[in-house]
Design a protein around this motif. Sequence first.
Motif, PDB file in Angstrom:
ATOM      1  N   PRO A  72       0.828  -1.187   0.021  1.00  0.00           N
ATOM      2  CA  PRO A  72       0.027  -0.052  -0.040  1.00  0.00           C
ATOM      3  C   PRO A  72       0.701   1.148  -0.145  1.00  0.00           C
ATOM      4  CG  PRO A  72      -0.803  -1.561   1.643  1.00  0.00           C
ATOM      5  CD  PRO A  72       0.658  -2.195   1.253  1.00  0.00           C
ATOM      6  N   VAL A  73       1.879   1.132   0.622  1.00  0.00           N
ATOM      7  CA  VAL A  73       2.710   2.360   0.866  1.00  0.00           C
ATOM      8  C   VAL A  73       3.476   2.599  -0.694  1.00  0.00           C
ATOM      9  CG1 VAL A  73       4.876   3.321   1.724  1.00  0.00           C
ATOM     10  CG2 VAL A  73       3.220   2.273   3.279  1.00  0.00           C
ATOM     11  N   HIS A 102      -3.035  -7.491   0.643  1.00  0.00           N
ATOM     12  CA  HIS A 102      -2.518  -6.536  -0.070  1.00  0.00           C
ATOM     13  C   HIS A 102      -1.719  -7.011  -1.513  1.00  0.00           C
ATOM     14  CE1 HIS A 102      -3.405  -4.143   3.194  1.00  0.00           C
ATOM     15  NE2 HIS A 102      -2.297  -4.638   3.920  1.00  0.00           N
TER      16      HIS A 102
ATOM     17  N   PHE B  22      -4.486  13.603  -2.711  1.00  0.00           N
ATOM     18  CA  PHE B  22      -4.528  12.235  -2.723  1.00  0.00           C
ATOM     19  C   PHE B  22      -5.392  11.744  -1.630  1.00  0.00           C
ATOM     20  CE2 PHE B  22      -3.259   8.045  -1.229  1.00  0.00           C
ATOM     21  CZ  PHE B  22      -2.756   7.440  -2.361  1.00  0.00           C
ATOM     22  N   ARG B  49      -5.110  12.017  -7.227  1.00  0.00           N
ATOM     23  CA  ARG B  49      -4.805  10.589  -7.257  1.00  0.00           C
ATOM     24  C   ARG B  49      -5.680   9.899  -5.973  1.00  0.00           C
ATOM     25  NH1 ARG B  49      -0.334  10.634 -10.684  1.00  0.00           N
ATOM     26  NH2 ARG B  49       0.138  12.802 -10.816  1.00  0.00           N
ATOM     27  N   PHE B  50      -6.135   8.811  -6.629  1.00  0.00           N
ATOM     28  CA  PHE B  50      -7.393   8.165  -5.759  1.00  0.00           C
ATOM     29  C   PHE B  50      -6.951   6.489  -5.746  1.00  0.00           C
ATOM     30  CE2 PHE B  50     -11.335   5.648  -6.086  1.00  0.00           C
ATOM     31  CZ  PHE B  50     -11.830   5.996  -4.770  1.00  0.00           C
ATOM     32  N   ILE B  51      -7.041   5.903  -4.551  1.00  0.00           N
ATOM     33  CA  ILE B  51      -6.940   4.578  -4.557  1.00  0.00           C
ATOM     34  C   ILE B  51      -8.318   3.951  -3.827  1.00  0.00           C
ATOM     35  CG2 ILE B  51      -5.944   2.373  -4.016  1.00  0.00           C
ATOM     36  CD1 ILE B  51      -3.086   3.928  -4.248  1.00  0.00           C
ATOM     37  N   GLU B  54      -8.116  -2.198  -0.782  1.00  0.00           N
ATOM     38  CA  GLU B  54      -8.741  -3.476  -0.595  1.00  0.00           C
ATOM     39  C   GLU B  54      -9.525  -3.616   0.964  1.00  0.00           C
ATOM     40  OE1 GLU B  54      -5.805  -2.856  -1.522  1.00  0.00           O
ATOM     41  OE2 GLU B  54      -4.301  -3.691  -0.306  1.00  0.00           O
ATOM     42  N   ASP B  55      -8.885  -2.463   1.761  1.00  0.00           N
ATOM     43  CA  ASP B  55      -9.262  -2.493   3.152  1.00  0.00           C
ATOM     44  C   ASP B  55      -8.926  -1.294   4.023  1.00  0.00           C
ATOM     45  OD1 ASP B  55      -6.589  -3.138   4.091  1.00  0.00           O
ATOM     46  OD2 ASP B  55      -7.073  -5.333   4.213  1.00  0.00           O
ATOM     47  N   ILE B  57      -6.886  -1.001   6.234  1.00  0.00           N
ATOM     48  CA  ILE B  57      -5.280  -0.927   6.640  1.00  0.00           C
ATOM     49  C   ILE B  57      -4.569  -0.560   5.535  1.00  0.00           C
ATOM     50  CG2 ILE B  57      -3.433  -2.830   7.163  1.00  0.00           C
ATOM     51  CD1 ILE B  57      -5.752  -4.550   8.311  1.00  0.00           C
ATOM     52  N   SER B  58      -4.721  -0.988   4.294  1.00  0.00           N
ATOM     53  CA  SER B  58      -4.406  -0.559   3.118  1.00  0.00           C
ATOM     54  C   SER B  58      -4.500   1.208   3.000  1.00  0.00           C
ATOM     55  CB  SER B  58      -4.788  -1.348   1.959  1.00  0.00           C
ATOM     56  OG  SER B  58      -4.230  -0.820   0.752  1.00  0.00           O
ATOM     57  N   ASN B  61      -2.184   2.930   5.269  1.00  0.00           N
ATOM     58  CA  ASN B  61      -0.925   2.805   5.110  1.00  0.00           C
ATOM     59  C   ASN B  61      -0.591   3.693   3.602  1.00  0.00           C
ATOM     60  OD1 ASN B  61       0.912   1.203   6.921  1.00  0.00           O
ATOM     61  ND2 ASN B  61      -1.134   0.135   6.710  1.00  0.00           N
ATOM     62  N   ALA B  62      -1.608   3.708   2.634  1.00  0.00           N
ATOM     63  CA  ALA B  62      -1.371   4.558   1.198  1.00  0.00           C
ATOM     64  C   ALA B  62      -1.259   5.924   1.588  1.00  0.00           C
ATOM     65  CB  ALA B  62      -2.439   4.075   0.343  1.00  0.00           C
ATOM     66  N   GLY B  65       1.993   6.727   2.660  1.00  0.00           N
ATOM     67  CA  GLY B  65       3.190   6.753   1.298  1.00  0.00           C
ATOM     68  C   GLY B  65       2.865   7.651   0.519  1.00  0.00           C
ATOM     69  N   ALA B  66       1.589   8.190   0.450  1.00  0.00           N
ATOM     70  CA  ALA B  66       1.364   9.181  -0.437  1.00  0.00           C
ATOM     71  C   ALA B  66       1.876  10.608   0.155  1.00  0.00           C
ATOM     72  CB  ALA B  66       0.198   9.708  -0.586  1.00  0.00           C
ATOM     73  N   LEU B  68       4.708  10.754   2.149  1.00  0.00           N
ATOM     74  CA  LEU B  68       5.975  10.929   2.149  1.00  0.00           C
ATOM     75  C   LEU B  68       6.498  11.003   0.633  1.00  0.00           C
ATOM     76  CD1 LEU B  68       6.669   7.571   4.215  1.00  0.00           C
ATOM     77  CD2 LEU B  68       7.473   9.845   4.819  1.00  0.00           C
ATOM     78  N   ALA B  69       5.660  10.831  -0.456  1.00  0.00           N
ATOM     79  CA  ALA B  69       6.028  11.029  -1.740  1.00  0.00           C
ATOM     80  C   ALA B  69       5.615  12.568  -2.088  1.00  0.00           C
ATOM     81  CB  ALA B  69       5.278  10.063  -2.672  1.00  0.00           C
ATOM     82  N   ALA B  71       2.424  14.327  -1.384  1.00  0.00           N
ATOM     83  CA  ALA B  71       1.103  14.551  -1.608  1.00  0.00           C
ATOM     84  C   ALA B  71       0.753  15.128  -0.206  1.00  0.00           C
ATOM     85  CB  ALA B  71       0.321  13.462  -2.268  1.00  0.00           C
TER      86      ALA B  71
END
Lengths: 244, 348
Positions: A72-73, A102, B22, B49-51, B54-55, B57-58, B61-62, B65-66, B68-69, B71
């Motif tokens: 995910p990250v 994931h 994001f 950006r959009f995700i 799946e749950d 948790i994801s 964490n996404a 990550g975004a 840190l990148a 966003a």
Amino acid sequence: MFKDLLKLELFPTTWCPGCGIGQLMIQLAMVMEELGLDHTNCTIISGVGCTGRLAGYFNVDGVYTLHGRTLPVAEAVKLVNPSLEVIVVSGDGDLASIGGNHLLHCARRNPNLTVLCNNNQVYGLTGGQAGPTTPRDTKTVSSPAGAPYDPVNLQNLMKAGAKYFYAKTTVYHQVHLRSCVREAIAWPGFAFVDITSQCIENNGRRLGFNSAYEMLLHFRRTYKRAPEGAETLGPYEIGIVRKG
Amino acid sequence: MKRLVQGNEAVFLGAIRAGADFFAGYPISPSSEILVLAAEQAAKDPGFRFIQSEDEISAANAIIGASLAGAKSFTATSGPGFTLMQEAIGYAHQVEVPAVFVNVQRVGPATGMPTMPAQQDVMQIKYGTSGDYYPLVFYPNSVEECYRYAITAFNAAEESLSPVILLSDAFVGHLNEVVDVDAIEVEAIPRGRPSLGTGKRFFTGLTHDEEGHPRTADAAVYREWLSRIRTQHEKVAVHYSDFEFKENPSSDTLLISFGIVSRVVAPLASQFALFRPIRIFPMLSHEIHECAQSYDKIVVIEANDGQYAWLVERELKRDIVHVPLLGGRINLDLVKNGLSEKLRREVV
């Protein structure tokens, strides 16, 4: 020099002598040097476990995520910054067990990620418990009578998608390993490299190996290159299967 | 332009105004409108950006990550999803990642009453993840405030380098009010930290020193880190000491409520003094002390079984009366009945 990509000042690493992750780290650094990947165009995302510590030894921005959450990250990082080469390096427990959901869905969404799975078939850092890739009947501290289940079939899992890239290699087969990593980075989607690796201290000795060297010789003896053009890799075949 | 806006929509519009680019999330009532709006935004704006994860948790964490990148990232969920996000929230505190988590509360525990409002995540927000941490949390009570505090949440996240929680509830989230969001002025603080791919840093959830090197058995490093984080968050919190106080010299009782309950309690202003914290955490210790000192009785009215009341009691070191509004029913009659019972006099 590929060594310039590594934080040598932090050596010796946290890993046990003879650990396979060191070999994976060196081969990855060599491929990165070859492809011109450095801190300006590449990031390494790693998960929890012995392999998770790898990101911290590279001279690029690295993220040591929560256990199981590399994908995910990494997917978000790639989405926000598509020009960045995003390399995920993690263990089999992290990717295939706690991060299994994931893996399933990230592969389905097929982002342009390179995933290097250090597959030592055991939870090494926590003392050698059975994991999702532990072969059936293997004795570990958490399976004293032998692992009761068949391991997860990573190849079939990856091939469930309409598009996929699955490579199988070992840390013994270094030229092949480098070629798999190179091809995975070049692949324009989700690329999974399943790298058989040795954990001598918390798995190998219990299996009857006296040294990491013996485990590497075992990889040399048992793993063979898959025939050219093979669409499926046999249990002890190394090679790449892909569909774009 | 003035128009009808829904609370959840206002949160989303505020996020966009704050520069959010994001969103990752998993559908869950009563927050799903925010996810749907984010999907629509991504369809018309390639910079957003959009995700659909799946749950939860994801998703959690996404957005880390975004962030840190580079966003400005956020997610929206409700109680059970927020529970799944707890580990990631702890990680964001440890790694100092700015991001916004919107929690539109519903009745729990577990699946509970998915469309009914509650305020039962107060303790989860403060103490839900492992370890010690000092979250910044805002709880608006109107559509306009949903917009305003969405921007504030992003600003506070940026300033504190931490995950900030924007609390809402099924009632506030689904409230429709006429507002002119364009007329609301809240300046957005830009991203500060350079994004991934510019340095040789190591972001780790392990306890680490200032350089990011893991230091997993050194108590001094840990204490220094925690003390720095605490000070950092306290300093930022001071910029956002938002509350509402309506004094009432003819009353001996102060009612404390927040979110949707404060809207329901508002008509009692002629009979009681009213205090509404907007920054729920860190608690407005000084302000609560100041406002409470002229009143003999303090009553906390909330849609849970006394979570904030317990914290107010600990803060003031006085006996606190609490009026719980449970099961997703929140109305003035219930408040009056509760007050009559607890204060032993008829409140009309």
